[in-house]
Design an enzyme around this catalytic site. Structure first.
Site, PDB file in Angstrom:
ATOM      1  N   ASN A  93       0.842  -1.194   0.000  1.00 38.78           N
ATOM      2  CA  ASN A  93       0.000   0.000   0.000  1.00 38.78           C
ATOM      3  C   ASN A  93       0.877   1.244   0.000  1.00 38.78           C
ATOM      4  O   ASN A  93       2.099   1.147  -0.068  1.00 38.78           O
ATOM      5  CB  ASN A  93      -0.966  -0.014   1.200  1.00 38.78           C
ATOM      6  CG  ASN A  93      -0.234  -0.158   2.522  1.00 38.78           C
ATOM      7  OD1 ASN A  93       0.655   0.624   2.853  1.00 38.78           O
ATOM      8  ND2 ASN A  93      -0.594  -1.186   3.293  1.00 38.78           N
TER       9      ASN A  93
ATOM     10  N   ASP B   9      -3.897  -6.381   4.454  1.00 39.17           N
ATOM     11  CA  ASP B   9      -4.968  -7.218   5.008  1.00 39.17           C
ATOM     12  C   ASP B   9      -4.967  -8.647   4.485  1.00 39.17           C
ATOM     13  O   ASP B   9      -5.447  -9.559   5.157  1.00 39.17           O
ATOM     14  CB  ASP B   9      -6.333  -6.582   4.710  1.00 39.17           C
ATOM     15  CG  ASP B   9      -6.515  -5.255   5.433  1.00 39.17           C
ATOM     16  OD1 ASP B   9      -6.095  -5.171   6.595  1.00 39.17           O
ATOM     17  OD2 ASP B   9      -7.054  -4.317   4.835  1.00 39.17           O
TER      18      ASP B   9
ATOM     19  N   LYS C 183       9.438 -16.122 -11.393  1.00 37.75           N
ATOM     20  CA  LYS C 183       8.613 -15.035 -11.893  1.00 37.75           C
ATOM     21  C   LYS C 183       7.459 -15.576 -12.732  1.00 37.75           C
ATOM     22  O   LYS C 183       7.651 -16.390 -13.632  1.00 37.75           O
ATOM     23  CB  LYS C 183       9.457 -14.078 -12.732  1.00 37.75           C
ATOM     24  CG  LYS C 183       8.660 -12.916 -13.304  1.00 37.75           C
ATOM     25  CD  LYS C 183       9.528 -12.042 -14.186  1.00 37.75           C
ATOM     26  CE  LYS C 183       8.697 -10.944 -14.840  1.00 37.75           C
ATOM     27  NZ  LYS C 183       9.506 -10.105 -15.751  1.00 37.75           N
TER      28      LYS C 183
ATOM     29  N   ASP D 297      -4.217 -10.218  12.521  1.00 38.04           N
ATOM     30  CA  ASP D 297      -4.591  -8.905  13.046  1.00 38.04           C
ATOM     31  C   ASP D 297      -3.694  -8.607  14.249  1.00 38.04           C
ATOM     32  O   ASP D 297      -3.952  -9.056  15.372  1.00 38.04           O
ATOM     33  CB  ASP D 297      -6.067  -8.891  13.457  1.00 38.04           C
ATOM     34  CG  ASP D 297      -6.571  -7.490  13.774  1.00 38.04           C
ATOM     35  OD1 ASP D 297      -5.798  -6.711  14.353  1.00 38.04           O
ATOM     36  OD2 ASP D 297      -7.736  -7.194  13.458  1.00 38.04           O
ATOM     37  N   ILE D 298      -2.642  -7.866  14.015  1.00 31.90           N
ATOM     38  CA  ILE D 298      -1.628  -7.625  15.047  1.00 31.90           C
ATOM     39  C   ILE D 298      -2.212  -6.841  16.212  1.00 31.90           C
ATOM     40  O   ILE D 298      -1.986  -7.181  17.391  1.00 31.90           O
ATOM     41  CB  ILE D 298      -0.424  -6.882  14.445  1.00 31.90           C
ATOM     42  CG1 ILE D 298       0.198  -7.715  13.326  1.00 31.90           C
ATOM     43  CG2 ILE D 298       0.613  -6.578  15.532  1.00 31.90           C
ATOM     44  CD1 ILE D 298       1.287  -6.980  12.552  1.00 31.90           C
TER      45      ILE D 298
ATOM     46  N   LYS E 299     -14.193   0.119  15.167  1.00 32.11           N
ATOM     47  CA  LYS E 299     -12.896  -0.532  15.349  1.00 32.11           C
ATOM     48  C   LYS E 299     -12.437  -0.423  16.796  1.00 32.11           C
ATOM     49  O   LYS E 299     -11.869  -1.372  17.358  1.00 32.11           O
ATOM     50  CB  LYS E 299     -11.876   0.106  14.408  1.00 32.11           C
ATOM     51  CG  LYS E 299     -10.532  -0.599  14.338  1.00 32.11           C
ATOM     52  CD  LYS E 299      -9.659   0.049  13.264  1.00 32.11           C
ATOM     53  CE  LYS E 299      -8.315  -0.662  13.144  1.00 32.11           C
ATOM     54  NZ  LYS E 299      -7.464  -0.055  12.079  1.00 32.11           N
TER      55      LYS E 299
ATOM     56  N   LYS F 131     -12.064  -4.149  18.586  1.00 26.73           N
ATOM     57  CA  LYS F 131     -10.689  -4.573  18.856  1.00 26.73           C
ATOM     58  C   LYS F 131     -10.284  -4.357  20.312  1.00 26.73           C
ATOM     59  O   LYS F 131      -9.134  -4.596  20.678  1.00 26.73           O
ATOM     60  CB  LYS F 131      -9.719  -3.832  17.921  1.00 26.73           C
ATOM     61  CG  LYS F 131      -9.873  -4.217  16.451  1.00 26.73           C
ATOM     62  CD  LYS F 131      -8.891  -3.439  15.595  1.00 26.73           C
ATOM     63  CE  LYS F 131      -9.037  -3.784  14.116  1.00 26.73           C
ATOM     64  NZ  LYS F 131      -8.479  -5.107  13.813  1.00 26.73           N
TER      65      LYS F 131
END
Length: 402
Positions: free
Chosen positions: A210, A279, A289, A306-307, A337, A341
């Protein structure tokens, strides 16, 4: 040591023989990692040339209030907003008098009236001028307004007299700037952070990732050190210098980041999860390759660990701070969230908008916790990090003293 890494120091130089020492102040701050810009009064240019400061800083020196190029680019308002701290050294008796009177008849006094940032003055003048009641009244007036007065020192002066009035030495003034940022709000605590993106390999050439730059996480690590914490930073693949005093652990994948964080989380008083962990990761990684033979290709992906949830639910007393980067419904997603969490706090910001979020030098945050919230407005990420760390420290101490 890079005690001033990511800090922006605006150095004001006024007319006086001590102006030559300002060049060493600039160098001292640079050596500790600061970005330094210089503003000179017209009188200062009679003692040392702007070219000296330009050569040392590598940046234009600002001297004229009504300079067309300066006002079209970085004018007095932009300079006032740019700085994290403003140090005027030397500060002559005339400059102190004009500032105390609220005058704005040159660039330096004008930007000081326009700034909301901390201001430090290092007086330098003849001992009789410093002892004069008018000067003392002016200094007391500025101190009452929150201006920090550094010195002066005592010793032999350029005029041959001995007494108070010498500007403090450059290394002492640079250290005063360092100490300004050292708040002690997290003194003695262990802070664990993660920052930056992760990369999930598809084959030896390609990966999923990302746009996270890690800038906010690294600024937070610096701010935590300045607040007195022992800081461990688990960093994804970013090319940024390690903040001074930070223990850095470099990782690439979500699994590697999880292993590094979870192996240290039990010893952490505070965990700040600022990383943008990918994710999903490919089920299989091709050894060679993948050739572009077919018109379509399918990847089978599975969720990464999910740390943040793993740390928040591990049963320790770690104070957990999450981040939520959203393109829509910011408040709703962030609060959801926060609850799901089991977090102590969450900092939410918009992405996909101009001049905020990933890769930007500036950002704004909406911070939520159970029973409260606070907006941290648009500002440089270094300043935003300090604001957020102050809020984290306050919430941490409230939780652990009730």
């Amino acid at each position: 040591m890079n005690e001033l890494q990511y800090r922006r120091v605006l150095l004001g130089v006024t007319g006086g023989i001590a102006a030559y020492k300002a060049a060493e102040i600039l160098r001292q701050c640079q050596n500790m990692g600061a970005e330094v810009r210089v503003v000179m009064t017209p009188a200062a240019t009679e003692f040392i040339t702007p070219l000296t400061f330009q050569a040392l800083s590598g940046l234009p020196v600002h001297t004229q209030l009504m300079d067309v190029e300066e006002e079209a680019g970085m004018g007095h308002i932009n300079l006032a907003r740019w700085a994290d701290v403003i140090l005027v050294a030397p500060a002559s008796a005339d400059f102190i008098a004009r500032l105390a009177s609220g005058m704005a008849n040159d660039l330096l006094t004008t930007l000081l009236l326009a700034t909301e940032k901390p201001v430090m003055l290092a007086p330098a003048m003849n001992r009789a001028m410093f002892d004069d009641q008018n000067t003392q009244n002016n200094i007391r007036q500025l101190e009452s307004q929150g201006v920090v007065i550094l010195g002066p020192g005592e010793g032999v002066q350029a005029c041959g007299e001995v007494g108070l009035g010498r500007m403090l030495e450059p290394e002492d003034l640079a250290q005063a700037v360092v100490e300004h940022f050292q708040t002690g709000e997290l003194a003695g605590l262990n802070v664990l952070l993660n920052a930056g993106p992760t990369r999930e390999n598809i084959d030896p050439v390609r990966y999923i990732s990302n746009h996270s730059s890690g800038k906010m996480g690294f600024a937070l690590a610096q701010a935590c050190v300045e607040a007195g914490a022992h800081v461990t930073l688990v960093a994804g693949p970013v090319y940024m210098p390690t903040p001074s005093g930070v223990e850095r652990i470099d990782v690439v994948s979500a699994r590697e980041m999880a292993d590094a964080v979870l192996s240290r989380s039990a010893q952490a008083d505070i965990f700040i999860a600022s990383a943008a962990v990918v994710d999903y990761t490919p089920v299989e990684i091709a050894e060679n390759k993948i050739k572009k033979n077919a018109s379509q290709m399918q990847l089978i992906l599975v969720k990464t660990i999910d740390i943040l949830t793993s740390v928040a639910t591990q049963g320790s007393a770690t104070f957990c701070v999450g981040f939520a980067a959203e393109t829509d419904n910011l408040e709703a997603y962030a609060k959801d969230k926060l609850e799901k969490k089991s977090l102590d706090m969450i900092a939410a910001n918009w992405i996909g908008r101009k001049n905020v979020g990933f890769n930007s030098e500036n950002n704004a945050l909406s911070v939520y916790w159970k029973g409260g919230e606070q907006e941290l407005g648009y500002m440089p990420k270094s300043e935003l990090a300090r604001e957020l760390v102050t809020l984290i420290a306050k919430r941490y101490h409230e939780k652990n003293t009730t």
